[in-house]
Write a protein that holds these residues in place. Structure first.
Motif, PDB file in Angstrom:
ATOM      1  N   SER A   3      -1.767   5.975  -2.829  1.00  0.00           N
ATOM      2  CA  SER A   3      -2.823   5.034  -2.415  1.00  0.00           C
ATOM      3  C   SER A   3      -4.031   5.136  -3.336  1.00  0.00           C
ATOM      4  O   SER A   3      -5.151   4.794  -2.950  1.00  0.00           O
ATOM      5  CB  SER A   3      -3.231   5.332  -0.966  1.00  0.00           C
TER       6      SER A   3
ATOM      7  N   SER B   9       4.508  11.297  -4.961  1.00  0.00           N
ATOM      8  CA  SER B   9       4.022  10.022  -4.441  1.00  0.00           C
ATOM      9  C   SER B   9       4.650   8.882  -5.230  1.00  0.00           C
ATOM     10  O   SER B   9       4.986   9.040  -6.403  1.00  0.00           O
ATOM     11  CB  SER B   9       2.493   9.939  -4.548  1.00  0.00           C
TER      12      SER B   9
ATOM     13  N   ARG C 187      -0.492   2.067  -9.559  1.00  0.00           N
ATOM     14  CA  ARG C 187      -1.226   3.134  -8.881  1.00  0.00           C
ATOM     15  C   ARG C 187      -0.235   4.150  -8.324  1.00  0.00           C
ATOM     16  O   ARG C 187       0.933   3.831  -8.077  1.00  0.00           O
ATOM     17  CB  ARG C 187      -2.116   2.589  -7.779  1.00  0.00           C
TER      18      ARG C 187
END
Length: 265
Positions: free
Chosen positions: A9, A35, A6
């Motif tokens: 989040s 991220s 992923r």
């Protein structure tokens, strides 16, 4: 086993099925963005995916803080938050430490701060540039008496940067002579050198000659001489005498400075 990934989040996505005893997996990524990519591994049951994942098997990318130094100095790095190897979200303190003779000027990229100590939060690879500038110092010269000081830079430096070697030559004015240096330079040699490693303050002292020819081009003056002292000017020896010591034979070679009553001479 399932390998899931992923971004930040976001939602977990399956990226591969791993055979038992698999020890490595390689994936080519064009960009990590801002991220982190987090991976987890789960065991499969008979014909179906198990719903329980071992959180101990989480893998997170770490990021690089690349520091470029312009000038002479270094940057100390200190992790503020409890992260390791600059993991996503790590807060890093950077301290710019100039070398001797240099001063912190600015951060050019990667860190917005006009102070030598700043912090940044690592969410991607970061390139930081710190700029150090060579310090410059004033050289102040005070002249006592009449004369000048010529300055000559010995090493090819400009604006008296740190480490510049300057040669000073004291040149006395008319009827004066060099006496001594005071302040950050001392001595009685008319030519001297000093290294600029901080602000310098130098005083040069010129003393009036004991005997000298007046501006009228005729009179010999000797205010600073003692009675009985002599000096040669233009090939003639002159002596300072009292009124009682002057005779017709020595009158032409007598300096009369200090004699207030010249009647009868």
């Amino acid at each position: 086993y399932l390998l899931e990934r992923r971004i930040g989040s976001g939602t977990w996505q399956t990226v591969a099925t791993l055979e038992p005893n698999t020890t490595s997996y390689q994936e080519s990524l064009s960009s990590r963005g801002t991220s982190p990519y987090t991976y987890r591994i789960a065991a499969l049951g008979e014909g179906s995916r198990q719903s329980s994942f071992a959180e101990s098997n989480l893998i997170t990318f770490n990021y690089l803080v690349d520091v470029t130094v312009i000038g002479q100095g270094s940057v100390n790095e200190r992790v503020i938050s409890a992260k390791s190897d600059y993991a996503y979200g790590s807060v890093v303190e950077l301290s710019a430490v100039p070398a001797t003779g240099w001063a912190f000027a600015r951060w050019d990229q990667g860190l917005e701060s006009d102070q030598p100590i700043g912090t940044l939060t690592v969410t991607e690879d970061v390139a930081v540039t710190v700029v150090f500038e060579k310090q410059s110092y004033p050289l102040t010269i005070t002249v006592e008496g009449e004369g000048v000081v010529q300055e000559r830079v010995i090493q090819a430096k400009t604006d008296y940067e740190y480490g510049t070697v300057v040669e000073l030559e004291a040149i006395a004015g008319t009827n004066y002579e060099f006496d001594r240096w005071l302040g950050d330079v001392t001595g009685t040699e008319s030519t001297t050198r000093l290294t600029i490693d901080e602000a310098k303050d130098v005083t040069v002292v010129f003393e009036q000659l004991p005997f000298y020819r007046d501006a009228n081009g005729v009179t010999i003056k000797c205010e600073n001489a003692q009675v009985g002292e002599s000096a040669i000017i233009d090939g003639v020896e002159y002596t300072k005498r009292t009124r009682d010591q002057i005779t017709p034979a020595n009158a032409a070679s007598t300096c009369t400075s200090g004699i207030t009553n010249m009647s009868g001479l």
